[in-house]
Design an enzyme around this catalytic site. Sequence first.
Site: not given
Ligand code: F3S
Length: 286
Positions: A12, A44, A79, A129, A131, A197, A225-226, A269
């Site tokens: 992302c 990750h 994060h 987590h 974050e 997000c 990776s979940s 990831s």
């Molecule tokens: Fe990625 Fe930022 Fe969204 S790390 S999942 S773009 S909050």
Amino acid sequence: MEIKRARTAGFCFGVKRAVETVYKQLEEKNDSQPPIYTYGPIIHNEEVIKDMESKGVKVLRNPNDLEHITEGIVIIRSHGVSEAICNLLTDKGLRVIDATCPYVKKIHNIVKKESEKGKHIIIIGNPDHPEVEGIKGWAKEQVTVIQDASEAEKFDIDNKKSICVVAQTTFNYNKFKDLVEIISKKGYDISVLNTICSATKERQTEAHSIAEEVDAMIVIGDKHSSNTQKLFEICQKACNDTYYIQTLDDLDLNQLGSVETVGITAGASTPNNIIEEVQNNVRIIF
Ligand code: F3S
């Protein structure tokens, strides 16, 4: 043979930005410069971490790891971290490069501001987590993390207090709505900010629609990776011939048989070079 690669496959925006920050620093670094650290693994993904480590990047995992460090660059991952960690890094005279995703940083700013106004902060998310740990660390003492309905039911504070609700960026929207509904019924003066997000949702929606159209679907990502596991489940429901691989080595191209269309997606990831390698090889074989 047609290949449909998801536009949203892989990193992302926030993760891409953080990974690029590390590689940019590595490019600019010469041997006489102090070491580069990341606070927590930047991503990750074993392949990427190994590559960074081979180029000299060290991972700091907690404040204790900082004890003997007197110089260097510390890159904060997407994060984010708590305010206390930020202060600790700068107090030690380390150069901090903040690659916290701007969407996460926005939550830090909201939490800090609303908390200073005296509001009680509720973070809807997983308390373990990183974050969420980071977000929590921008609030004063009045903060609660809620991750399920029973915790929402139990939530109880002084009725005169105002509440501000935010969410972990990757939290499920429907679950968030349900939890907010439970808390809203308690009669507090409440402001709710949906800070989820859209990147994860968009990746899942696109994967589903491609999986529906193709004969075979390949999902690339780390086995642990979940979000990749979730992508695999979604694709498998829409396409029986769905394969979960970590790298090209896991893909038995004979398995694909005589298919006309293949879809490719990847978890948040998974680096672009791994996706491309798979895409190119599928193309060569057919
Ligand atoms: Fe990625 Fe930022 Fe969204 S790390 S999942 S773009 S909050």
